[in-house]
Design an enzyme around this catalytic site. Structure first.
Site, PDB file in Angstrom:
ATOM      1  CB  SER A   1      10.191  32.322  78.228  1.00 28.54           C
ATOM      2  OG  SER A   1       9.043  32.937  77.662  1.00 28.54           O
TER       3      SER A   1
ATOM      4  CG  ASN B   1      -2.336  29.060  77.883  1.00 29.57           C
ATOM      5  OD1 ASN B   1      -1.331  29.737  78.121  1.00 29.57           O
ATOM      6  ND2 ASN B   1      -3.323  28.918  78.754  1.00 29.57           N
TER       7      ASN B   1
ATOM      8  CB  THR C   1      30.623 -11.475  72.830  1.00 29.27           C
ATOM      9  OG1 THR C   1      31.472 -12.556  73.214  1.00 29.27           O
ATOM     10  CG2 THR C   1      30.025 -11.769  71.449  1.00 29.27           C
ATOM     11  CG  HIS C   2      31.274 -11.257  77.281  1.00 24.27           C
ATOM     12  ND1 HIS C   2      30.395 -11.273  78.327  1.00 24.27           N
ATOM     13  CD2 HIS C   2      30.807 -12.182  76.392  1.00 24.27           C
ATOM     14  CE1 HIS C   2      29.445 -12.178  78.099  1.00 24.27           C
ATOM     15  NE2 HIS C   2      29.669 -12.738  76.924  1.00 24.27           N
TER      16      HIS C   2
ATOM     17  CB  SER D   1      48.775  16.213  75.711  1.00 22.53           C
ATOM     18  OG  SER D   1      49.377  16.566  76.940  1.00 22.53           O
TER      19      SER D   1
ATOM     20  CE  LYS E   1      47.610  10.886  75.249  1.00 21.29           C
ATOM     21  NZ  LYS E   1      47.027  11.357  76.500  1.00 21.29           N
TER      22      LYS E   1
ATOM     23  CG  ASN F   1      44.607  13.134  73.721  1.00 21.89           C
ATOM     24  OD1 ASN F   1      45.187  12.065  73.874  1.00 21.89           O
ATOM     25  ND2 ASN F   1      44.931  14.222  74.392  1.00 21.89           N
TER      26      ASN F   1
ATOM     27  CD  GLU G   1      38.801  11.463  74.951  1.00 25.46           C
ATOM     28  OE1 GLU G   1      39.071  11.360  76.148  1.00 25.46           O
ATOM     29  OE2 GLU G   1      39.550  12.051  74.140  1.00 25.46           O
TER      30      GLU G   1
END
Ligand code: ARG
Length: 481
Positions: free
Chosen positions: A26, A113, A158-159, A280, A286, A288, A293
């Site tokens: 490890s 341990n 909402t929604h 882009s 573009k 972005n 994201e």
């Protein structure tokens, strides 16, 4: 030439196969625990000396040697290899090279341990503070943006359908509320992590008259574990930290999704600064929102780490199992991922420019003030269900004619309901938000008060963090011998 003898080699006639060594080791990742490991060993050596388990001279030699190992780490002059297996064995190997055979006394009354459980708890306590600092930084950014736009209405949804106007500051303060809970979870996780397992040894405790309270106090732990089996088998504190990371990540992801929506031409509520946007390689026009994201996308692996760790633990019998070695990469990556996201979101938000005009126009579009009209009828004694029906019909009529409430003449309002002959319902977003003058509501005065309260809370939380960071620094620096 580094000494390659295994700490556990005595009963073995043959050395390890290279494939076992590679699979088992490890050191490639637990080297991140090296400071905590050395500091934990120093506390153990001091205690062994105080309890007369090793002589005071031996304890001093061990401690001095350990500080020298740490100095080599700081100077970047100490390299570990796969034959060191893990950070615990690597540090001990180097200590032996520096101080000789007395190094072999360090492991008296201790096992890897309880050592690894101690190291990881110490590390996690620090990581939780780092995460807290990141959360506070993002809260500060949200409050600063809210302060810059104290009275800018936007559509509340909402929604994902326009519902009722809210203030942008109110919307941003919703994320502050989430982050306050996140900080609370970090504090809670820290409290449960703040328990020393040291002295539990392999699983059953030690046969020497050790002082577990002394090592715990030296390492800044608030308490000691109560059961030696649980102490070395417990990775709940890793789960707690991972869950705290996961909830932060889910909040960052939701915020990021809104930034992506708002930066689109369809919404165009905000413009991200060039320094925090990408382009882009084929479409010259573009711009972005890659940061948002990625923040949204990276949440996936943080959730995955929580699930991975639950799965690692679920089938393990008491007490220690090598499965637990899997705790580190999941925890490290979850913490790193959340920290790097918390580092980039605040400046992205601070440099974004909101389009008040677009937000204000959208705030009243699509009959977003229909509830306000129904509320006025209800205030004048019309049962709300009846008011709802009346305004619903008005919405249908206006929609069919392609007009909005603001286009209706006083005479037309009067035909909708007698109440409207005397008074017209709110027709601007600011009237609408001002009417929601209740605690937790979006009225400007309420939002202003909420903003001040949020600033006060941020100040308290900063004080808490500074105090905890100072306490941690004092522990890691080592204190007097
Ligand atoms: N590298 C190990 C881990 O991360 C350290 C503990 C090893 N203990 C043992 N009994 N093999 O869990």
């Amino acid at each position: 030439m580094a000494d390659t003898k295994k700490a556990w080699g005595g009963r073995f006639a043959a050395g390890p196969d290279a494939r076992l060594e590679a699979f088992n080791a490890s050191i490639g990742f637990d080297v991140r625990l090296v400071r905590e490991d050395i500091r934990g060993s120093i506390a153990h050596a001091r205690m062994l000396g105080k309890q007369g388990i090793v002589s005071p001279e031996e304890a001093a030699t061990l401690e001095d040697g350990l500080w020298r190992v740490l100095a080599e780490i700081d100077a970047d002059s100490l390299a570990f290899t796969v034959s060191d297996e893990d950070v615990h064995s690597g540090v001990e190997r180097r200590l032996r090279e520096l101080v000789g055979a007395v190094a072999g006394k360090l492991h008296t009354a201790r096992s890897r341990n309880d050592q690894v459980a101690t190291d990881l708890r110490l590390w996690t306590k620090g990581a939780l503070l780092d995460l807290a600092a990141g959360v506070l930084e993002l809260r500060a950014a949200l409050l600063d943006v809210a302060t810059a736009y104290p009275d800018a209405p936007m559509p509340g949804y909402t929604h994902l359908q326009r519902a009722q106007p809210v203030l942008l500051a109110h919307h941003l303060l919703a994320y502050d509320a989430m982050l306050c809970r996140d900080l609370d979870r970090l504090k809670d996780a820290e409290r449960r992590t703040d328990v020393s397992p040291l002295g539990s040894a392999a699983l059953a405790g030690a046969t020497f008259p050790i002082d577990r309270h002394a090592t715990a106090a030296d390492l800044g732990f608030a308490a000691i574990s109560t059961n030696s089996l649980d102490a070395v088998a417990d990775r709940d504190f890793v789960l707690d930290a991972l869950y705290a990371c996961a909830t932060i990540a889910v909040h960052l992801s939701r915020l990021s999704e809104e930034v992506c929506l708002w930066a689109s031409a369809e919404f165009r509520f905000l413009y991200l600064a060039d320094q925090f946007s990408t382009g882009s390689s084929i479409m010259p026009q573009k711009k972005n929102p890659d940061i948002a994201e990625l923040a949204r996308g990276k949440s996936g692996r943080v959730f995955g780490h929580l699930m991975a760790m639950l799965t690692v633990i679920k089938g393990t019998p008491l007490a220690y199992n090598k499965d637990f070695q899997e705790d580190k990469e999941t925890l490290f990556d979850a913490v790193d991922t959340v920290l790097i996201t918390l580092d980039v979101l605040p400046p992205m938000l601070r440099t974004a420019r909101f389009d008040r005009g677009r937000m204000a126009a959208a705030a009243v579009a699509d009959f977003s003030l229909a509830t306000d009209a129904a509320d006025l009828l209800a205030r004048r004694g019309v049962p709300f269900r009846e008011a709802h029906e009346t305004i619903g019909k008005l919405v249908a009529r206006c929609a069919a004619e392609g007009i909005g409430f603001a286009d209706l003449s006083p005479e037309q309002w009067a035909t909708v309901h007698l109440v409207f002959a005397a008074e017209r319902p709110p027709l601007t977003a600011i009237e609408s938000v001002a009417a929601r003058d209740i605690e937790g509501g979006t009225a400007p005065a309420r939002v202003g008060a909420a903003l001040s309260a949020a600033r006060g809370a941020l100040g308290h939380d900063r004080d808490w963090l500074i105090e905890r960071q100072a306490a941690r620094a004092a522990v890691m620096e080592g204190g007097p011998r």
